[in-house]
Scaffold this active site. Structure first.
Site, PDB file in Angstrom:
ATOM      1  CB  SER A  69     -40.438 -66.673  41.354  1.00  0.00           C
ATOM      2  OG  SER A  69     -40.690 -65.312  41.056  1.00  0.00           O
ATOM      3  CE1 TYR A  92     -42.051 -68.046  36.480  1.00  0.00           C
ATOM      4  CE2 TYR A  92     -42.070 -65.849  37.431  1.00  0.00           C
ATOM      5  CZ  TYR A  92     -41.413 -67.040  37.189  1.00  0.00           C
ATOM      6  OH  TYR A  92     -40.129 -67.227  37.654  1.00  0.00           O
TER       7      TYR A  92
HETATM    8  P1  NAP Z   1     -33.011 -68.959  31.993  1.00  0.00           P
HETATM    9  O1  NAP Z   1     -31.636 -68.412  31.819  1.00  0.00           O
HETATM   10  O2  NAP Z   1     -34.022 -68.813  30.907  1.00  0.00           O
HETATM   11  O3  NAP Z   1     -32.844 -70.498  32.379  1.00  0.00           O
HETATM   12  C1  NAP Z   1     -33.860 -71.439  32.320  1.00  0.00           C
HETATM   13  C2  NAP Z   1     -33.216 -72.805  32.305  1.00  0.00           C
HETATM   14  O4  NAP Z   1     -34.262 -73.789  32.322  1.00  0.00           O
HETATM   15  C3  NAP Z   1     -32.378 -73.044  31.070  1.00  0.00           C
HETATM   16  O5  NAP Z   1     -31.182 -73.693  31.422  1.00  0.00           O
HETATM   17  C4  NAP Z   1     -33.252 -73.952  30.228  1.00  0.00           C
HETATM   18  O6  NAP Z   1     -32.416 -74.840  29.486  1.00  0.00           O
HETATM   19  C5  NAP Z   1     -33.992 -74.724  31.303  1.00  0.00           C
HETATM   20  N1  NAP Z   1     -35.211 -75.331  30.817  1.00  0.00           N
HETATM   21  C6  NAP Z   1     -36.305 -74.694  30.306  1.00  0.00           C
HETATM   22  N2  NAP Z   1     -37.196 -75.611  29.919  1.00  0.00           N
HETATM   23  C7  NAP Z   1     -36.650 -76.838  30.181  1.00  0.00           C
HETATM   24  C8  NAP Z   1     -37.076 -78.166  29.984  1.00  0.00           C
HETATM   25  N3  NAP Z   1     -38.253 -78.440  29.421  1.00  0.00           N
HETATM   26  N4  NAP Z   1     -36.265 -79.183  30.376  1.00  0.00           N
HETATM   27  C9  NAP Z   1     -35.067 -78.908  30.939  1.00  0.00           C
HETATM   28  N5  NAP Z   1     -34.600 -77.675  31.146  1.00  0.00           N
HETATM   29  C10 NAP Z   1     -35.393 -76.653  30.762  1.00  0.00           C
HETATM   30  O7  NAP Z   1     -33.720 -68.317  33.255  1.00  0.00           O
HETATM   31  P2  NAP Z   1     -33.403 -68.341  34.828  1.00  0.00           P
HETATM   32  O8  NAP Z   1     -33.890 -67.074  35.374  1.00  0.00           O
HETATM   33  O9  NAP Z   1     -32.011 -68.782  35.105  1.00  0.00           O
HETATM   34  O10 NAP Z   1     -34.439 -69.437  35.311  1.00  0.00           O
HETATM   35  C11 NAP Z   1     -34.129 -70.399  36.274  1.00  0.00           C
HETATM   36  C12 NAP Z   1     -35.244 -70.472  37.312  1.00  0.00           C
HETATM   37  O11 NAP Z   1     -35.267 -69.256  38.070  1.00  0.00           O
HETATM   38  C13 NAP Z   1     -36.648 -70.648  36.739  1.00  0.00           C
HETATM   39  O12 NAP Z   1     -37.340 -71.613  37.500  1.00  0.00           O
HETATM   40  C14 NAP Z   1     -37.272 -69.257  36.924  1.00  0.00           C
HETATM   41  O13 NAP Z   1     -38.667 -69.333  37.029  1.00  0.00           O
HETATM   42  C15 NAP Z   1     -36.604 -68.833  38.210  1.00  0.00           C
HETATM   43  N6  NAP Z   1     -36.595 -67.386  38.494  1.00  0.00           N
HETATM   44  C16 NAP Z   1     -36.035 -66.471  37.646  1.00  0.00           C
HETATM   45  C17 NAP Z   1     -36.039 -65.116  37.954  1.00  0.00           C
HETATM   46  C18 NAP Z   1     -35.456 -64.050  37.058  1.00  0.00           C
HETATM   47  O14 NAP Z   1     -35.752 -62.858  37.242  1.00  0.00           O
HETATM   48  N7  NAP Z   1     -34.618 -64.412  36.119  1.00  0.00           N
HETATM   49  C19 NAP Z   1     -36.629 -64.693  39.143  1.00  0.00           C
HETATM   50  C20 NAP Z   1     -37.188 -65.636  39.998  1.00  0.00           C
HETATM   51  C21 NAP Z   1     -37.149 -66.976  39.662  1.00  0.00           C
HETATM   52  P3  NAP Z   1     -32.723 -75.397  28.010  1.00  0.00           P
HETATM   53  O15 NAP Z   1     -33.486 -74.329  27.262  1.00  0.00           O
HETATM   54  O16 NAP Z   1     -31.340 -75.660  27.464  1.00  0.00           O
HETATM   55  O17 NAP Z   1     -33.490 -76.656  28.228  1.00  0.00           O
END
Ligand code: NAP
Length: 249
Positions: A137, A150
């Site tokens: 990120s 974070y």
């Molecule tokens: P999201 O829709 O909340 O997705 C998070 C995913 O991680 C879900 O599929 C969740 O699935 C999974 N997860 C969480 N805890 C887990 C665990 N203990 N074991 C296995 N899977 C787990 O959010 P997202 O933004 O797509 O996040 C994906 C990545 O992008 C993250 O690393 C986040 O830090 C990064 N990111 C996001 C943003 C943003 O603005 N959205 C920006 C920069 C980086 P389950 O709950 O079904 O397990």
């Protein structure tokens, strides 16, 4: 299994992970998708198969060593792993920070990435052209007030990706860090404990990145020729200059 080999995507039940799985499948990868919400994974796998792709949905909790071990044991081959499972919890200043939230973020974003990477290294090595993609990120290099917990875990993702590149030098293995800015998905809803009003405000009067925009970066990085290592991609909406500076109409 398929033309491009197998790509494993963690946290594929929503957001960036789901979009990445869809996109890699459309690029000819067989995809193995993992997360805790298995029903969602099954729906996604069905959708990918209906579109002519190959997908295997498997339960995965990256915070649970036994779950990671069982997951990795089902993955017979793997050319790409996308360590995407993770996210942010809370936005409290350091003085009020919740230790449990920090622990959970560390366990998921850092130790989860470590467990899965260790578990799949034999398959990645055996592929002869392994590629580890870590979803970081901009929080991994731009600290902001309320972000320390974070920030700390995404700084760690950055450190691990860079150290791995040194340690794996000489092996047919690549590693890439993808650092998105604001992406519109459930992320904010998770961060604010399901508070929809607060989550919606984050995206008001600007055009955020979509999960597909990030999936596009992953797809590009993993489809370069074998000798090309894309070290890092930083991607943000035009409406975002830094972690805290936005243009809103
Ligand atoms: P999201 O829709 O909340 O997705 C998070 C995913 O991680 C879900 O599929 C969740 O699935 C999974 N997860 C969480 N805890 C887990 C665990 N203990 N074991 C296995 N899977 C787990 O959010 P997202 O933004 O797509 O996040 C994906 C990545 O992008 C993250 O690393 C986040 O830090 C990064 N990111 C996001 C943003 C943003 O603005 N959205 C920006 C920069 C980086 P389950 O709950 O079904 O397990």
């Amino acid at each position: 299994m398929s033309e491009q080999g197998v790509a494993v995507v963690t946290g594929a039940s929503s957001g960036i992970g789901a979009a990445t799985a869809r996109r890699l499948a459309s690029e000819g990868f067989g995809v193995v998708i993992g997360a805790r919400r298995v029903e969602r994974l099954r729906e996604l796998a069905g959708e990918i198969e209906a579109a002519g792709g190959r997908a295997l949905a498997l339960a995965l909790d990256v915070t649970d060593a036994a779950s990671v071990e069982a997951f990795c044991a089902e993955v017979a081959e793997c050319r790409v792993v996308v360590n995407n499972a993770g996210g942010a919890l809370g936005l409290d200043p350091v003085v009020d920070a919740d230790v449990e939230q920090w622990r959970e973020m560390y366990d998921t974003n850092v130790l989860g990435l470590l467990r899965v990477t260790q578990g799949l290294l034999p398959q990645l090595r055996a592929s002869g052209d392994g590629h580890i993609v870590n979803i970081g990120s901009i929080a991994g290099f731009e600290p902001y007030p309320g972000g320390a917990g974070y920030n700390a875990v995404k700084f760690a993702v950055r450190a691990i990706t860079q150290v791995l590149r040194m340690e794996l030098l000489g092996e047919p293995l690549r590693d890439t860090e993808i650092d998105p800015g604001m992406v519109e998905i459930e992320f904010s809803l998770v961060r604010f404990g399901g508070d929809e009003g607060r989550a919606e405000k984050v995206y008001q009067r600007l055009t955020p990145l979509t999960a597909d925009d990030v999936a596009d970066c992953v797809a590009w990085a993993v489809t370069r020729p074998s000798h090309v290592n894309i070290d890092q991609i930083v991607v943000r909406t035009r409406d975002q200059a830094t972690a805290t500076m936005f243009h809103r109409d």
